[in-house]
Write a protein that holds these residues in place. Structure first.
Motif, mmCIF file in Angstrom:
data_model
loop_
_atom_site.group_PDB
_atom_site.id
_atom_site.type_symbol
_atom_site.label_atom_id
_atom_site.label_comp_id
_atom_site.label_asym_id
_atom_site.label_seq_id
_atom_site.Cartn_x
_atom_site.Cartn_y
_atom_site.Cartn_z
ATOM 1 N N MET A 1 22.787 -15.260 -14.703
ATOM 2 C CA MET A 1 21.449 -14.694 -14.742
ATOM 3 C C MET A 1 21.349 -13.580 -15.798
ATOM 4 O O MET A 1 20.417 -13.557 -16.582
ATOM 5 N N ALA A 2 22.338 -12.665 -15.813
ATOM 6 C CA ALA A 2 22.312 -11.559 -16.772
ATOM 7 C C ALA A 2 22.347 -12.086 -18.202
ATOM 8 O O ALA A 2 21.675 -11.549 -19.089
ATOM 9 N N LEU A 3 23.130 -13.139 -18.420
ATOM 10 C CA LEU A 3 23.218 -13.729 -19.753
ATOM 11 C C LEU A 3 21.876 -14.326 -20.166
ATOM 12 O O LEU A 3 21.436 -14.161 -21.308
ATOM 13 N N ARG A 4 21.204 -15.003 -19.247
ATOM 14 C CA ARG A 4 19.883 -15.588 -19.556
ATOM 15 C C ARG A 4 18.867 -14.499 -19.865
ATOM 16 O O ARG A 4 18.028 -14.649 -20.745
ATOM 17 N N ALA A 8 16.925 -13.960 -23.317
ATOM 18 C CA ALA A 8 15.466 -13.860 -23.360
ATOM 19 C C ALA A 8 15.045 -12.617 -24.140
ATOM 20 O O ALA A 8 14.100 -12.655 -24.933
ATOM 21 N N ASP A 9 15.747 -11.497 -23.919
ATOM 22 C CA ASP A 9 15.446 -10.270 -24.669
ATOM 23 C C ASP A 9 15.673 -10.474 -26.165
ATOM 24 O O ASP A 9 14.874 -10.033 -26.991
ATOM 25 N N LEU A 10 16.768 -11.141 -26.516
ATOM 26 C CA LEU A 10 17.058 -11.411 -27.927
ATOM 27 C C LEU A 10 15.987 -12.303 -28.536
ATOM 28 O O LEU A 10 15.548 -12.063 -29.665
ATOM 29 N N VAL A 15 11.175 -13.044 -32.065
ATOM 30 C CA VAL A 15 9.749 -13.349 -32.205
ATOM 31 C C VAL A 15 9.009 -12.127 -32.757
ATOM 32 O O VAL A 15 8.167 -12.243 -33.649
ATOM 33 N N GLU A 16 9.356 -10.931 -32.250
ATOM 34 C CA GLU A 16 8.721 -9.700 -32.717
ATOM 35 C C GLU A 16 9.032 -9.452 -34.192
ATOM 36 O O GLU A 16 8.139 -9.123 -34.982
ATOM 37 N N ALA A 17 10.281 -9.640 -34.583
ATOM 38 C CA ALA A 17 10.670 -9.440 -35.984
ATOM 39 C C ALA A 17 9.951 -10.438 -36.883
ATOM 40 O O ALA A 17 9.498 -10.087 -37.977
#
Length: 146
Positions: A1-4, A8-10, A15-17
């Motif tokens: 879960m933490a890896l997912r 998702a944050d990455l 997308v923001e960049a």
């Protein structure tokens, strides 16, 4: 879960960049189109002169010397390139200044030398990555991206 969640944050950051880059691209494209409108004929003449000069260069010539490094894609090569530039810059500036003065006196071109700042390491790395496949010693080419 933490890896997912980390993935998702990455992905969000990517997308923001990309969105920031898209805004910059649109702004630069607008400026480029304005420049073409007002200076297109001058740019075309300059391009033709550069093409004539390039035609006189030896085939297979590179933009930068190999400097004894096996790989021209390393940070060590970039440091050596910047060092070589520091050593050669006064000579280059003086030669360009003399050439411009000579051409102005021969043809009354009204050319003017405007010295800019050195390209910073970060921009050099970025351009090499985006336009020359990370190679700081690339063959002459006309990349569309830069």
């Amino acid at each position: 879960m933490a890896l997912r969640l980390r993935d998702a944050d990455l992905k969000d950051k990517i997308v923001e960049a990309k969105a920031i880059g898209d805004v910059d691209f649109v702004a630069y494209q607008g400026e480029y189109e304005k420049m073409l409108k007002f200076e297109g004929a001058d740019l075309k003449r300059l391009e033709e002169r550069v093409d004539r000069l390039n035609a006189r260069c030896p085939k297979g010539a590179t933009n930068q010397p190999p400097l004894g490094e096996k790989s021209t894609k390393t940070g060590q090569y970039l440091v050596m390139l910047f060092d070589a530039h520091e050593d050669a810059e006064p000579t280059i500036v003086n030669e360009v200044r003399a050439l411009v003065e000579k051409r102005n006196s021969e043809e009354n071109l009204g050319l003017e030398i405007v010295e800019g700042h050195d390209k910073l390491e970060e921009r050099t790395r970025e351009k090499a990555r985006l336009c020359y496949d990370g190679d700081y010693c690339c063959e002459r080419q006309r990349p569309q991206c830069c």
